[in-house]
Design a protein around this motif. Sequence first.
Motif, short mmCIF file in Angstrom:
data_model
loop_
_atom_site.label_atom_id
_atom_site.label_comp_id
_atom_site.label_asym_id
_atom_site.label_seq_id
_atom_site.Cartn_x
_atom_site.Cartn_y
_atom_site.Cartn_z
N GLY A 1 0.75 -1.24 0.01
CA GLY A 1 0.04 0.07 -0.15
C GLY A 1 0.81 1.28 0.06
O GLY A 1 2.15 1.37 0.10
N TYR A 2 0.16 2.37 0.01
CA TYR A 2 0.84 3.64 -0.10
C TYR A 2 1.14 4.27 1.49
O TYR A 2 0.11 4.07 2.26
CB TYR A 2 0.12 4.70 -0.92
N GLY A 3 1.98 4.91 1.49
CA GLY A 3 2.16 5.59 2.76
C GLY A 3 1.63 7.32 2.50
O GLY A 3 1.00 7.51 3.45
N PHE A 4 1.48 7.66 1.30
CA PHE A 4 1.03 8.81 1.16
C PHE A 4 0.35 8.89 -0.33
O PHE A 4 0.76 8.38 -1.47
CB PHE A 4 1.74 9.91 0.99
N VAL A 65 -6.19 2.05 0.11
CA VAL A 65 -6.43 1.98 1.51
C VAL A 65 -5.79 0.85 2.16
O VAL A 65 -6.25 0.59 3.39
CB VAL A 65 -8.24 1.79 1.66
N PHE A 66 -5.05 0.04 1.37
CA PHE A 66 -4.40 -1.15 2.29
C PHE A 66 -3.69 -0.85 3.30
O PHE A 66 -3.81 -1.56 4.45
CB PHE A 66 -3.40 -1.94 0.98
N ASN A 67 -2.78 0.13 3.27
CA ASN A 67 -2.17 0.83 4.47
C ASN A 67 -3.11 1.61 5.66
O ASN A 67 -3.42 2.89 4.88
CB ASN A 67 -0.83 1.67 3.88
N LYS A 68 -3.59 1.16 6.50
CA LYS A 68 -4.40 2.04 7.28
C LYS A 68 -3.94 3.17 7.89
O LYS A 68 -4.73 4.01 8.68
CB LYS A 68 -5.05 1.05 8.24
N ASN A 69 -2.51 3.20 7.86
CA ASN A 69 -1.97 4.34 8.40
C ASN A 69 -1.58 5.53 7.43
O ASN A 69 -0.87 6.39 7.70
CB ASN A 69 -0.51 4.02 9.47
N ALA A 70 -1.79 5.34 6.15
CA ALA A 70 -1.60 6.03 5.18
C ALA A 70 -2.50 7.54 5.27
O ALA A 70 -3.23 7.65 6.11
CB ALA A 70 -2.35 5.57 3.89
N ARG A 71 -1.42 8.43 4.82
CA ARG A 71 -2.01 9.82 4.61
C ARG A 71 -2.38 10.03 3.14
O ARG A 71 -1.91 9.92 2.34
CB ARG A 71 -1.01 10.86 5.03
N ALA A 108 -7.25 10.29 6.19
CA ALA A 108 -7.55 10.75 4.90
C ALA A 108 -8.35 12.25 5.23
O ALA A 108 -9.09 12.45 6.26
CB ALA A 108 -8.83 9.93 4.45
N ARG A 109 -8.10 13.09 4.24
CA ARG A 109 -8.47 14.11 4.17
C ARG A 109 -9.02 14.86 3.21
O ARG A 109 -8.21 14.59 2.07
CB ARG A 109 -7.46 15.43 4.75
N PHE A 110 -9.93 15.69 3.05
CA PHE A 110 -10.48 16.46 1.83
C PHE A 110 -9.91 18.02 1.91
O PHE A 110 -10.29 18.48 2.82
CB PHE A 110 -11.94 16.36 1.70
#
Length: 320
Positions: A1-4, A65-71, A108-110
């Motif tokens: 997954g992605y970190g960012f 969304v694989f990495n639950k700690n992603a930004r 996650a942010r919009f």
Amino acid sequence: GYGFFLGGIGHDGHIAFNFRGCDPNKGTRLVTLNYETAAQSAGDFGGITNTRNKTAVTVGLSTIVFNKNARIIIMAAGEKKAKRVKEAIMMPPHALRPSSVLHEIAGARFYLTSGASIYLTDRRTEDIEIKCERGDISLLHMYHTVVVLALSLNKRVVHLCATDFLNDSQAFPIYCYWTKHSRPLTELTQNVEKFIIRLIERGVSCPANIRILHTSPHHDDIMLAYHELMHFLFTYNQNYFAYVTSGFNSCPDQYVMRVLQRVDLSSTKDVEYYLQSLLDIDDEEAKEEEEEEEIKNDDNDCLAPKTVQKTRKMTLEKIL
């Protein structure tokens, strides 16, 4: 997954090319663009014919969304995205709302413009409350809120009462702000009604003796937009037209060429009717050249028409 992860949200609510109804468990894959996305992307690729039924590589929702700690940051601008933003943030996760999968990611942010956030009621209410507390809320903002309130209650603006304001989360701070300055509520509602009437009257009071540039992405948009006003505008103003010839649902180059080919260049009537506005400037330049030549040679009586004719021919060659 992605970190960012940094992305946007499409007009149908998609993230990357994960369209409405797609399987949120799928990863990176090849997809065929749906019509909405093809239309949205057409402006960047020279028309709908270049994007319809085309394929693209997309990262899957499950990967995002694989990495639950992603930004994760999703950006949206403009009121056209407002409905999809509301669905993504305020409604429960669903396959028809691909961006709603971000609910499970705490990071996650919009990031939104004011237009893209107009349907986020809590955010809009908070904005109004802050502006009323600071005392810098604009009349236009207050008028808009009052109109929305009247529409939601199916009442005339001037028939709104204090209870209507106090039972609405966004109108409540406006009522408190207005009455705090010892101003009657009827003054506000009457001002809103006058403002609306003034907008309508200004819209039907056509301008005269000015230059107007009419712009449009399609050959019949101008007629469809203000057909009833065309006769007045064209009669009492100097009019110019500019059509954009690229992008989805536009006036393509081939159409422009077909229209220009209908002009009979051997007919003075056709040239003056269709192209006179484009030739006026060149005629003025030709007359200036004529005057300069006349000074050099007073015996050349045929120079003026030849100069104008030559200039017109050069202009028409550029157009066609």
